[in-house]
Design an enzyme around this catalytic site. Structure first.
Site, mmCIF file in Angstrom:
data_model
loop_
_atom_site.group_PDB
_atom_site.id
_atom_site.type_symbol
_atom_site.label_atom_id
_atom_site.label_comp_id
_atom_site.label_asym_id
_atom_site.label_seq_id
_atom_site.Cartn_x
_atom_site.Cartn_y
_atom_site.Cartn_z
ATOM 1 N N CYS A 26 0.801 -1.217 0.000
ATOM 2 C CA CYS A 26 0.000 0.000 0.000
ATOM 3 C C CYS A 26 0.834 1.268 0.000
ATOM 4 O O CYS A 26 1.965 1.294 0.491
ATOM 5 C CB CYS A 26 -0.880 0.067 1.256
ATOM 6 S SG CYS A 26 -2.020 -1.277 1.448
ATOM 7 N N GLY A 84 1.480 0.242 -5.038
ATOM 8 C CA GLY A 84 0.229 -0.509 -5.170
ATOM 9 C C GLY A 84 -0.435 -0.192 -6.497
ATOM 10 O O GLY A 84 -0.742 0.967 -6.754
ATOM 11 N N GLY A 133 0.536 -1.589 5.923
ATOM 12 C CA GLY A 133 1.110 -2.471 6.935
ATOM 13 C C GLY A 133 0.276 -3.720 7.104
ATOM 14 O O GLY A 133 -0.494 -4.088 6.217
ATOM 15 N N CYS A 175 11.594 -1.475 8.042
ATOM 16 C CA CYS A 175 11.729 -2.491 6.987
ATOM 17 C C CYS A 175 12.914 -2.145 6.087
ATOM 18 O O CYS A 175 12.901 -1.140 5.388
ATOM 19 C CB CYS A 175 10.439 -2.539 6.159
ATOM 20 S SG CYS A 175 10.608 -3.521 4.655
ATOM 21 N N TYR A 217 14.175 -2.165 -2.482
ATOM 22 C CA TYR A 217 13.303 -2.238 -3.655
ATOM 23 C C TYR A 217 12.062 -1.367 -3.597
ATOM 24 O O TYR A 217 11.691 -0.752 -4.580
ATOM 25 C CB TYR A 217 12.892 -3.696 -3.883
ATOM 26 C CG TYR A 217 11.909 -3.850 -4.992
ATOM 27 C CD1 TYR A 217 12.316 -3.732 -6.321
ATOM 28 C CD2 TYR A 217 10.561 -4.086 -4.727
ATOM 29 C CE1 TYR A 217 11.395 -3.854 -7.355
ATOM 30 C CE2 TYR A 217 9.648 -4.209 -5.756
ATOM 31 C CZ TYR A 217 10.066 -4.087 -7.063
ATOM 32 O OH TYR A 217 9.167 -4.204 -8.082
ATOM 33 N N SER A 260 14.773 -1.346 -11.400
ATOM 34 C CA SER A 260 15.082 -1.473 -9.967
ATOM 35 C C SER A 260 16.550 -1.764 -9.675
ATOM 36 O O SER A 260 17.008 -1.524 -8.573
ATOM 37 C CB SER A 260 14.189 -2.543 -9.331
ATOM 38 O OG SER A 260 14.352 -3.769 -10.011
#
Lengths: 475, 475, 475, 475
Positions: free
Chosen positions: D21, D50, D128, D264, D270, D311
Site C-alpha cells: 500500500c 500498489g 502495513g 523495513c 526495492y 530497480s
C-alpha cells in the site's frame, strides 16, 4: 435554458408514491449452475419495485459471491457480470432491486448487504423501513458498532450479530422485539435461506416452488415469469427457514394472534404488478373492482373512459364496465423511456409527460373524457396531461382518482413527498380540481377502497389516507 | 443446459416483422444550442422503429459532429455523450435508430452515414431498402469506388458524389432513376436539410414545425413528444429542401402522376405508434377499425376479448366494440424487458414469452377467450402464449390475427424471416391453428384489411400477403 | 485556477517530436488461433510509436474482423475485446498504433483502415505522410470519390481501388508514381500480406520470422518481444508480398538505383526503441556514439553526467565514457504516468514535468551538472527541469542536446510544432541558453550527428535541422 | 495453447516482493477546491506501492465523499470521476493505492475505508499488516461486531469505535496496545487528519508542507511531485494530529524510549522510489552504496556491468563505480506494459519477461556480464533473463543480487510467496546459481547490507533474510 437530469424514477414515479424495494431468493436442494439466471429473471419480474440499483449474492454454503451496481436489472446483469457470479455447487441465491433517494445514493447502500460476524457470513435483502432505525443505530454506535452504509438493513445485521444466540434464526427471535416498523426480509446464510415478515405484515412476501427449488419473492409475478408454482404467503410474524431438511415455519412474534395486521393497501392501488396475488386477491381484479366502485359512487357524464396507462388501465376497465361508457385508448405510452437521461428544461414539465404519454387526438377530440388515474400525488403529471388532452381537442375532462386523497407521509418503506408537496396535503377537492385544471375531480372514498379490496379496515394500513398509523413514528 | 443470448429485437420482435429504421432531422432558422436534445427526444419517440443502435450528426454549416453507438437511444445519448455533440451555432441535426441483422452488426454500419466528397460534407439517414443496392455497388466498385460499410445508404452517397451536378439536390435528380426500392431519406449537408421519399412512397416521412425549426421524421409521434405541429407528409417522389430561405418542395420523379403508390400497409398493422398519423389516418383508429372488421367477418363465440399487449390492444378494442363482448386485460406486459440479456435455454421458448407477457389467471380462468394479436409471423410466441393461457385455466382459445397470413418476404426495408420460417408460408389456416394449439384461428382477409385502412388497393403495398411486388426483386 | 487536460502524448512528447504510427502484420502459413495475441504483443512493443489509439484486423482469407479504439494497446486489447477478434482458420493479422493530432481525433481515423472494392476487402496500416494527400483527395473527390476519414491512408485505398489492374500488387505499381511522401505500409488483402516502403525509405519497415509465420513491423524491437528472428529490412522502393507461396520481393520504383535515400535520422535520435536495429545499426549504440561525439566536440567542465531519462540515457552513457566524468542518476522517472488525466493549471508547467521526472537531491546538490537530453523542441521541459535541479541544489547546469537545433517542420510523418514554437526556430544558441536558464548549452553539430550515425549525408533526411527537404512540400 | 491472465503485479512484481500500500493525506487550513487533484498527483507518485486499486475520500468537515475502484491511479481518477469527488469548502483529502492478493480482490476491500460510529464519520488508510488481526476480529465478532471487508483496517475501525474515549486520538491511545504488527495509518475524521506509525516503525510515513496545507504520505517522492517541502518523518510510536490549530505531535506508546525499532530494510532495497528519503537517507544513494558494497566484497571478472532496469539501476551504478567496470545498458525496459492483459501461455515465462525487458545484442554480445538485480525472489525472471541474454550472445553471466537471500516470509505488510516458492528458501547459493542458469551468483551479505544502509542492525527489520522477527507471528 438549463438542463435537468431525469432519473427513471422521475419519469415513472415522480408523481407517484413508490415502493422502495423488491426481494427474491432461491434455495435449491440440488446444486444449480443456473441459479443466478433464475435470480436475474426473478429480479426482472420485480423491476417495477425498484429501478435504481440491483444486486445479487450466490452461495455454495462455503462461499458467498456478490455483485451489485446502479442501473436497471438488465443493465447490471444483462452482460458479462452474471458469468462472474458463478460458484461451483451453488445452492442459494439472493437478489434485490432498489429505488433510492438522492442523498444516500452511494454504492455501499446497494443491497443485498453482505457481512461477516461470529455467526458466519450472511447476506440480507430488505423491503420495508424500520421506524426506530436511527435510535437503534445510535444505541449500537454507542455500544461500539461501526456502520458502512446508511440503510437500516445494516442495523438488523448488527442486532443479529450481537444476539447471544449462536444461530441466526434464534438470534432473530431474540432481537425481533427491538424492531419497530415494516420489514419483509430474506437472509441467506450458512446453509439456510430465511424469510421474515414483520408481525403487522406491511409489505408482501410469498413462497413458490420450481422443480427442486423453493423461492421467496416480494410478489407472485416473479413466479409467473419463471413458471414456478405459488405455494402461499409468508404470514405476518412468520419466519420461514429453508435448508436441506426442507421448509420450516415458525411464528416468532409473541402476540401472533392478537397483533393487528396492517398490509399496505397501496400495493393494491399501484405498487404490485396486476398479475400478482396479494392476500389471496388478484391485483388486477381488485383494481377493476376499485374502478367499478369509483363509477358506482359517481354520476358519470363523460362520453368515453380514458385510462392513464399503464397504471390506470385496470381501474378504467372496471369503471367502463360499471358506467356502461366505452373504454377508449386516448393516451399512448412510450415503453422505451425507462432510463436516466438529460432533458432540456424548457417546457420541462410537459416534456417529461410527453416523453412517456401521448394523446390520440382522433379518440379524444370533441369528447368529454373520464380520465382514470390510479392516484394523484403532487398533481403535476395529471395537470400536464390535462393540458395536453385539451390541446388535442378534448371538450371536457373529468378526472377520477382510483385512490382517496393522499394526505400523510408513509413511514413503512414507501417514498412519499413532503406533506407540503402532496397536492391533497392541505387542499379541498375543489381546490385540487382547479390546480390540476380539470372540469371535475372525483376521488374514491376510503370506504369504497376498503370495500373494493375486500379486507377488513383493521387488517390494512391506510395511514397515507387517514393518518391512522399502525406504528406511531417517533414513538 | 446451454445459454442463449436475447437481443431486445428477439424479445420484442422475433415473432414480429419489424421496421429497420427511424429517421429524424431538425433545421433551425436560428442557431439552437439544444438542437441535439431535440433530436434525442425525437429518436426516443421513434425508438420502436429500431432498438439496436442510434446515431446523431449535428451541424453548424461548417462542421459536422457525429456520435453513434450500439444500444437503445437512452443508452447511447442518456449520459455524457450528448454533451460531446455540442457545436457552437448549431443549426441542423440528423438522427437515426436502427435494427440490424446479425451478420452485419458492425459499428461502421450505424447511421447516420457521414462522408466527404467534392460536394462537401454530408450526413445521410435512411429508412428503407434499395433492391438493386448490390448491383449498383458492384458497378460502383468496378468504377473504382471503395466501400467502408455494408449498408445501402453508402451506395446512395457514392451516386450523389459521382453525379455531375455540383449540388446535392440536383445530383439526386440526376441519379434517382438508378434507385430501385424503398427509401425515405434525410440528408444533412452544407446549409441544407433535404428530405426524400421514393416515388412509390413505401415508407412514411413527415414534416413538422416547432418554434423556429422545421422537423422531418419517420412518424408524427415524434412531433407529439416534442409538442411540435404536424404540417404534412412528404409526398412520394417529393424532395423537400429546407435552408435559410425556408422550405421548398420539388417533385423529382419524371412520372409523378402516373406512378402507382405503394405505401407499406404494415405500418398500419404493427410498425407505427398508435398516436401517429399515416396518409391522413390515425394509426390507432385504423387498428380499431381493423378489429371491428375482424369481428364483423366472424361468428364470435368467446366470453371475453383479450389483447396481446401492447400491439394487439387497439384492434382488440375495436373487436370488442363490434362483437359486444367484454374487453379484458388477460395478459400483463412487463415493460422492463427491453435490453439484451442472457437466458438459460431450458424452457427457453416459454421463458422468452413469460419475461414479457404474463396471464391474469383470475381473468381468463374458466372462460373462452378471443385472443387478438396484430399478426402471426413464425407462430412461436402465440403458441407459447396459448400454452400459458391454458395453464392459467382458459377453457377455449380462439385466436384472431389482425392481419392476413404473412406468406411472402418483404424487399422494402422490413426484416422478414425466411419464407420457410413463416408459419403461413406453406400451411393452411387449419394447419396453422393446429401448430399454434388454438381452438380456432381467424385471419383478417386482405379485402377486410384494405377496407379498414381505407386506401385503394393500388395505393398500398400488400406484397407480404399476396406476393404482388410493386417493384420486382431481382429485376 | 483552471484545469488542463493532459494527454499521454503531452506528458511524454509535448516537448518532443514524435512519431505518428507503428505498424505490425503477421502472415502464418498454418492457421493460428493465437494470431491476434501475437499482434497484441507486437503492438505493445511498438507502443512508443503511438499512444492514442490502437487497432487490429484479423483475416482467414474469407473474412476480415476488426476492432479499433482510442487508448493504449493494453486498454484497447487487454480485456475482452481480443476474444471478440477470433476468426476460425485465421492466417493473417494487421495492427496499428497511432498518435493523432487534436482536430482529427475522430474514431473513423483509427487504423487499420478497412475497405471493400472491386478488388475485394482490404485492410491498410500506414506509417508516414503523403505530401500531396490533399491534392490527390481533391482530384479523387472531383472524380466522384467519397471519403469517410481524414487520414491519407484512405487516399491510397481509393487509388488502389481505381487502378486498372485487377490485383493490389499490380495496382500499386500502377499508381505509386502518384504518391509523394513518406510511407511504410502494410496491406492485408485476399490471401496476401503486402509490405511497402517508399522509394526514399523515410520510415523503417522490417521483416521477421517466428515459427511458421512471417512478420512485418516498424521496428525490430517487436521481434525481440515475440522472440522472433529478424530477417532483414524492407528496402526503399521495395514491395514484399507474403502468401501461401512464401515471401516475394519486387522493386516497384522505376528509378530504384538512382533514387536518393532519405531515412529519417530522428529515428536514431529519439523515435526508435534502443534495442531496435535500423539500417543495420543498433539504436542504443548509435545514441552512445552520439553522446561520445557530443563530449568529444566540447570542453566539458561538469562534475557529473546526468541523463534526462529514459530518452537521454544512451547518449549520456557515451558522453560519460568519452568525457571520463561519472554517469549519475540525478533524475528519476515515474513510469506510471502514461495515461490521459486532468491537471490543475496552477504551476502547470512544472507539475507536468514533476509528474514524470524528479531530481535526486543527494546526487545533484552542490555539483556542476552535464545534463544530457536527446533533443530540445520547444524548450519548456528542459526549462522546468533546470529550475527543479537548481532547487535541488545544483551549482551549475550545462545542457547538452544529443541532436542539432530543430529549426524546420517535418512533412514526412512526424508531428512537429509550428516553426514559431520551435525554440531554435528563430534564436541563437546563446538566446536559447538564456531562455531555458542553463549556464551553458551545447548542441551536437549536424556533421557530428551524421558521423555518429555512420550513414552518408545523402542517404538520410535531416530536413528538420537544415531545411534540406528530400521532397519539396507544396511542389 | 491455453491463455493466462497477466496482472500488472505479475509483470512488475511476480518475481519481486512487493509493498501492499501507499497512503496520502492533505489537510488544508483554507478550503481548497483542488484538494482532490493534489491527492490524485500524490497517489500517482506513490503508484509503485500498489497498482491494483485506488481510492480517495474528501471532507469538508461535515461530509465525506469517497470514490474507489480497481485499476491504476489514472484509470480510476484520470477521467470524470475526480469531478464527482468535489465538495464545497473541502479541507481534507485521504488517498490510498493498494496491491491486493487474488482471493480477497473484492471491491469492499479497496481503501480508504469509510465508516460511521458513535464518534462520527471517519475514513482510514492503512499501510502495513496487523499480525493479530484474525484473533482481534474473532474477539470483536464474538462481541457482536460485523465485518464488511476482509482487510485488517476494519479491525482498527472497530477498536476505535468501541473504545470508551469519545474522540479518536484518545481512543487510539486507549486501544493501541491491542495492536500487534506494522501500521502506518492516516485517519481523516471530523475536522482532523491523524497520522499514526507503529512503535517499531516498520513502514515509513512522512510529513510535508505545501502552501497552506500539511501533507502526510508514505514516501517523500509524493512531495517531490507536488513541489511540497519535506518537513520530517513521523516517528515510530508517534501520533500526528493536524487540525485548525496546526500540527500537534504525541507519543502514544508507553515504552517509547525502550522500544526497539524495526524499519523495513527492504524499503531501501526495492520498495521506495529512488528519489525518496527514508530515515534521513536518500534511497538512490543507499542503493548505490549497496552496489559498491557488493563489488567490494567480490572478485569481479566481468567485462561490463548490466543493471536489470529500473530497480537494479542504482545498485549497478555503485557496483560499476567500485569495480571500475563500465556500466552498460544491456537491457531495455518497455514502459508501456503496466496494465492487466491476456498472454498466450506458449513460451509464457519468457514472454512475460520479454514484454517488459529486452536485451541490446550489440552491448552484451561476446562479453562477460555482471548482471545486477535488486533481489531474487522466485528466480523465474532472472532465469528467463539469463536465457535471453545468452541468446543475445553473452559469453558469461555473473549475477549479483543487491540483497541477501530471501528465506523467510514477511508478516508486516509485504506480500511474499510461500517459503517453498522462495528460491533461497531451501537451497544453497550453488543450487540457486544452477537453477537460474548463471555462471556465478553472488548475494550481498546481510552485514554488507546493514553497513550500506547505515542503520544499526537492531533498528531495522531483516526478518525476511534471517528470520529474526521483531514481533513474533502467532504469539
Amino acid at each position: 435554458m438549463e438542463q435537468e437530469f431525469c432519473r427513471p424514477s422521475e419519469l415513472n414515479f415522480k408523481n407517484k408514491l413508490h415502493e422502495e424495494c423488491g426481494i427474491f431468493g432461491v434455495y435449491s436442494f440440488n446444486s444449480n449452475s443456473k441459479i443466478s439466471e433464475l435470480c436475474h429473471l426473478g429480479l426482472l419480474a420485480l423491476q417495477h419495485r425498484g429501478q435504481e440499483s440491483a444486486g445479487m449474492a450466490v452461495s455454495n454454503y462455503n462461499e458467498i459471491k456478490s455483485y451489485k451496481a446502479q442501473g436497471l436489472v438488465n443493465e447490471v446483469f444483462g452482460g458479462e457480470e452474471l458469468s462472474k457470479l458463478k460458484l461451483k455447487e451453488a445452492h442459494m441465491v439472493l437478489g434485490h432491486v432498489r429505488y433510492s433517494t438522492g442523498g444516500e445514493d452511494i454504492p455501499e447502500n446497494i443491497q443485498p448487504l453482505n457481512v461477516n460476524s461470529s455467526k458466519g457470513k450472511m447476506s440480507l435483502a430488505h423491503n420495508g423501513h424500520l421506524l426506530n432505525a436511527l435510535s437503534l443505530r445510535t444505541e449500537l454506535e454507542n455500544e461500539g458498532s461501526i456502520f458502512h452504509t446508511s440503510v437500516d438493513t445494516e442495523v438488523l445485521a448488527h442486532l443479529l450479530a450481537r444476539a447471544e444466540a449462536a444461530d441466526i434464526p434464534t438470534a432473530f427471535k431474540e432481537i425481533h422485539s427491538k424492531l419497530k416498523g415494516a420489514y419483509s426480509i430474506i437472509i441467506l446464510e450458512g446453509e439456510r435461506l430465511i424469510g421474515l415478515r414483520d408481525p403487522k405484515g406491511f409489505r408482501p412476501l410469498v413462497i413458490g416452488k420450481l422443480d427442486d427449488s423453493y423461492i421467496m419473492a416480494s410478489e407472485t409475478c416473479a413466479f409467473n415469469t419463471l413458471g414456478a408454482e405459488f405455494i402461499r404467503e409468508v404470514e405476518p410474524g412468520e419466519m420461514i427457514i429453508i435448508d436441506n431438511d426442507g421448509l420450516k415455519s415458525e411464528f416468532y412474534s409473541n402476540n401472533q394472534h392478537t397483533e393487528q395486521k396492517s398490509l399496505c393497501i397501496f400495493e393494491f392501488i399501484y405498487f404490485a404488478r396486476p398479475d400478482s396475488y396479494i392476500s389471496g386477491r388478484n391485483v388486477h381484479q381488485v383494481r377493476r373492482e376499485i374502478g367499478r366502485m369509483l363509477a358506482r359512487d359517481s354520476i358519470v357524464k363523460a362520453d368515453i373512459v380514458v385510462p392513464v396507462p399503464d397504471s390506470g388501465v385496470s381501474a378504467a376497465l372496471g369503471f367502463a364496465e360499471e358506467s356502461g361508457l366505452p373504454y377508449q385508448r386516448g393516451l399512448i405510452r412510450n415503453s422505451y423511456s425507462g432510463r436516466t437521461f438529460i432533458l432540456p428544461t424548457q417546457k420541462m414539465r410537459e416534456l417529461k409527460v410527453r416523453v412517456k404519454l401521448n394523446p390520440v387526438k382522433e379518440v379524444v377530440s370533441g369528447l368529454r373524457l373520464a380520465v382514470i388515474d390510479d392516484s394523484i400525488v403532487r398533481g403535476t403529471t395529471i395537470n400536464s396531461l390535462i393540458k395536453i388532452l385539451y390541446k388535442s381537442g378534448a371538450k371536457k375532462i373529468d378526472v377520477y382518482s382510483a385512490s382517496p386523497q393522499i394526505v400523510y407521509p408513509c413511514y413503512y418503506g414507501i417514498d412519499t413527498p413532503e406533506q407540503s408537496e402532496l397536492i391533497a396535503g392541505d387542499s379541498t377537492v375543489e381546490e385540487i380540481r382547479d390546480m390540476i385544471g380539470a372540469d371535475s375531480l372525483t376521488y374514491l372514498s376510503l370506504l369504497g377502497l376498503i370495500s373494493a379490496v375486500g379486507i377488513e379496515k383493521d387488517q390494512v394500513c391506510t395511514a397515507c389516507f387517514d393518518g391512522d398509523y399502525p406504528i406511531k413514528p417517533g414513538s
